[in-house]
Scaffold this motif. Structure first.
Motif, mmCIF file in Angstrom:
data_model
loop_
_atom_site.group_PDB
_atom_site.id
_atom_site.type_symbol
_atom_site.label_atom_id
_atom_site.label_comp_id
_atom_site.label_asym_id
_atom_site.label_seq_id
_atom_site.Cartn_x
_atom_site.Cartn_y
_atom_site.Cartn_z
ATOM 1 N N LEU A 88 31.101 38.356 40.016
ATOM 2 C CA LEU A 88 32.360 37.941 39.599
ATOM 3 C C LEU A 88 33.342 39.147 39.252
ATOM 4 O O LEU A 88 34.447 39.475 39.263
ATOM 5 N N ASN A 89 32.608 39.911 38.009
ATOM 6 C CA ASN A 89 33.336 41.410 37.612
ATOM 7 C C ASN A 89 33.505 42.373 38.610
ATOM 8 O O ASN A 89 34.456 42.890 38.533
ATOM 9 N N PHE A 90 32.661 42.361 39.669
ATOM 10 C CA PHE A 90 32.938 43.325 40.600
ATOM 11 C C PHE A 90 34.140 43.020 41.412
ATOM 12 O O PHE A 90 34.964 43.681 41.812
ATOM 13 N N ILE A 91 34.263 41.731 41.676
ATOM 14 C CA ILE A 91 35.479 41.122 42.393
ATOM 15 C C ILE A 91 36.619 41.403 41.405
ATOM 16 O O ILE A 91 37.927 41.721 42.158
ATOM 17 N N SER A 92 36.601 40.680 40.187
ATOM 18 C CA SER A 92 37.771 41.320 39.386
ATOM 19 C C SER A 92 38.255 42.835 39.284
ATOM 20 O O SER A 92 39.155 42.953 39.270
ATOM 21 N N ARG A 93 37.150 43.506 39.131
ATOM 22 C CA ARG A 93 37.482 45.040 39.292
ATOM 23 C C ARG A 93 38.196 45.497 40.497
ATOM 24 O O ARG A 93 39.248 46.243 40.610
ATOM 25 N N LEU A 94 37.965 44.949 41.421
ATOM 26 C CA LEU A 94 38.762 45.496 42.721
ATOM 27 C C LEU A 94 39.856 44.881 43.076
ATOM 28 O O LEU A 94 40.925 45.619 43.340
ATOM 29 N N ALA A 95 40.319 43.675 42.342
ATOM 30 C CA ALA A 95 41.584 43.011 42.454
ATOM 31 C C ALA A 95 42.551 43.758 41.265
ATOM 32 O O ALA A 95 43.584 43.954 41.524
ATOM 33 N N THR A 96 41.940 43.877 40.017
ATOM 34 C CA THR A 96 42.699 44.422 38.942
ATOM 35 C C THR A 96 43.025 45.814 39.247
ATOM 36 O O THR A 96 44.282 46.406 38.731
ATOM 37 N N GLU A 97 42.056 46.842 39.745
ATOM 38 C CA GLU A 97 42.235 48.162 40.100
ATOM 39 C C GLU A 97 43.240 48.146 41.354
ATOM 40 O O GLU A 97 43.401 49.316 41.937
ATOM 41 N N LYS A 98 43.448 47.169 42.070
ATOM 42 C CA LYS A 98 44.211 47.081 43.336
ATOM 43 C C LYS A 98 43.508 48.170 44.314
ATOM 44 O O LYS A 98 44.355 49.057 44.783
ATOM 45 N N LEU A 99 42.327 47.877 44.570
ATOM 46 C CA LEU A 99 41.548 48.881 45.247
ATOM 47 C C LEU A 99 41.858 48.748 46.781
ATOM 48 O O LEU A 99 41.892 49.606 47.659
ATOM 49 N N ALA A 100 41.654 47.402 47.206
ATOM 50 C CA ALA A 100 41.773 47.226 48.581
ATOM 51 C C ALA A 100 43.205 47.356 49.228
ATOM 52 O O ALA A 100 44.245 47.428 48.453
ATOM 53 N N ARG A 101 43.323 47.594 50.494
ATOM 54 C CA ARG A 101 44.519 47.597 51.360
ATOM 55 C C ARG A 101 45.375 46.345 51.025
ATOM 56 O O ARG A 101 44.997 45.292 51.330
ATOM 57 N N PRO A 102 46.751 46.302 50.408
ATOM 58 C CA PRO A 102 47.305 45.198 50.200
ATOM 59 C C PRO A 102 47.758 44.409 51.456
ATOM 60 O O PRO A 102 47.989 44.992 52.587
#
Length: 462
Positions: free
Chosen positions: A283-297
């Motif tokens: 869950l923290n990994f998913i949260s990091r991807l989201a909060t750091e806006k890493l994926a293509r929007p």
């Protein structure tokens, strides 16, 4: 058999199943009896290796002795959401078809293959089971609505005592994936498992001057930290106009991948599993991807949007299932594509694949002589395969390098079945949505723990 107190729950499961069918990769819609069986080798070691010979000897020892029975001209109906007729398209299937023909003569039966559209499949099949008039003798069922619900209704035969021959039956399916209270209720001859992982654009990787992803795998350094760094290194403004024009990751939702790659789960049997350390890491990994806006929007597209992003050729990685790869190759003919496992989480011991809508064959309790049906299935599929390993034909058709093939061979035997789709009121998408919106992991876990357990109790305690 009359409908009972379980009927409302079964109806809700039917609705939930139809809603989740398009949201999670499933090997059910992309295979048939032929592809389940055609590429099934003796084992991963290779047909002529000492390990393979040992496995073959073990299968021979566990093979059911010859049986003599007359089925009186009975028609065995085999039901799935595709036509499971054995095509004579390779040596393995030719031998299986020959075995079937001989068995029909010897035991006096016929076979009818019944294909029902996937969209109405679950409702029709479950209704027939509840009415005590099963739609077939051998029926494909999804685990999410079978265990525990249909099994607790005593609607299916346990089959584990008849599926010991490892050459004809996938032992993990009966002994692990389709287990309930120590008995196995599903079976398949298919020795292969769904391959999931990361498909990537080698051409773009080289253009961006990135370290080859395969090197990370070779060095046993393909982990979440490396994955995030690769994404960051790929999110670039290559023409200096102030906007990103290449991206590292097409998917904005990687929950299932985060779970299986860390050997974690949201639910474990009859209990919610949100505060398990492995799950919290995921869950923290998913949260990091989201909060750091890493994926293509997102650009407002539907569930196919990540695949469309990848097809544009300006996004390095797409997390998905092997059945999608052929479409990518067709649509991206000007690009060289590759495959690596999804990177390992901090608690994982190996690379994995996963299935969240697992399915297998079953035998309804209203059907007589399950031992005869399983004997027939065993004798059809107990062959000396011409292939060296499961799904060899598929891997060699899809992949162009030995490294990609070895990656697929590495993850397939380690497939994990995720069970959170079993519970129609789990509010999975609300849960994931809050994480992706930036709500802290601790807040989301505390909010949903009791709700998850209540949704599980609805299924297990009725």
């Amino acid at each position: 058999m009359k409908a009972s107190k379980w009927t409302p729950l079964l109806l809700s499961l039917i609705i939930a199943g139809s809603m989740t069918a398009c949201s999670s990769s499933s090997n059910g819609g992309a295979t048939n009896w032929a592809s389940e069986s055609a590429n099934a080798g003796v084992n991963e070691a290779g047909a002529n290796s000492p390990a393979a010979n040992e496995g073959a000897a073990e299968a021979e020892e566990l093979a059911t002795p010859e049986m003599d029975f007359d089925m009186g001209g009975r028609t065995i109906k085999i039901v799935s959401w595709w036509d499971m007729t054995i095509p004579e398209d390779n040596p393995d299937n030719i031998q299986k078809k020959k075995n079937l023909d001989e068995l029909m003569k010897k035991h006096n039966f016929k076979v009818e293959y019944v294909a029902i559209d996937y969209g109405e499949y679950q409702q029709k099949v479950v209704a027939s089971l509840l009415a005590g008039e099963p739609i077939g003798d051998i029926v494909r069922l999804g685990k999410t609505y079978t265990i525990p619900t249909l099994v607790k209704q005593d609607l299916l035969w346990p089959v584990d005592e008849y599926t010991k021959n490892s050459r004809a039956f996938n032992q993990k399916v009966t002994d692990e994936y389709m287990q309930y209270e120590g008995r196995g209720y599903g079976f398949t001859d298919n020795q292969a498992n769904l391959v999931q992982g990361v498909f990537y654009n080698k051409t773009l990787m080289n253009q961006l001057g990135l370290k080859p992803l395969q090197d990370y795998v070779n060095e046993d350094a393909w982990n979440w930290d490396a994955f995030i760094q690769v994404i960051k290194d790929s999110n670039k403004d290559t023409n200096n106009d102030g906007k990103l024009d290449t991206w590292g990751l097409a998917n904005s939702n990687l929950m299932d991948h985060a779970l299986y790659s860390n050997e974690a789960a949201l639910t474990l049997g009859e209990k919610q599993n949100l505060d398990d350390p492995k799950t919290l890491e995921s869950l923290n990994f998913i949260s990091r991807l989201a909060t750091e806006k890493l994926a293509r929007p997102t650009e407002g597209g539907d569930w196919t949007e990540p695949g469309q992003f990848f097809r544009q050729g300006n996004t390095l990685m797409y997390a998905g299932a092997l059945w999608e790869f052929g479409g990518f190759k067709t649509d991206m003919a000007d690009y060289e594509l590759g495959y690596v496992p999804f990177p390992k989480g901090p608690s994982a011991t190996s690379y994995h694949s996963a299935e969240a809508l697992f399915q297998s064959l079953t035998i309804p309790k209203a059907v007589e002589h399950p031992e005869q049906l399983l004997y027939i299935w065993e004798k059809i599929h107990d062959i000396e395969s011409v292939y060296d390993y499961p799904d060899q034909g598929s891997y060699e058709t899809n992949f162009t390098t030995e490294e990609d093939i070895e990656n697929a061979k590495m993850v397939a035997p380690n497939m994990i079945v995720l069970d959170h789709n079993t519970f129609p009121n789990l509010k999975y998408y609300d849960f994931v949505g809050e994480l992706n919106a930036g709500t802290s992991v601790s807040t989301v876990v505390e909010k949903y723990k009791a709700a998850f357990q209540a949704a599980i109790d609805e299924v297990y305690q009725n």
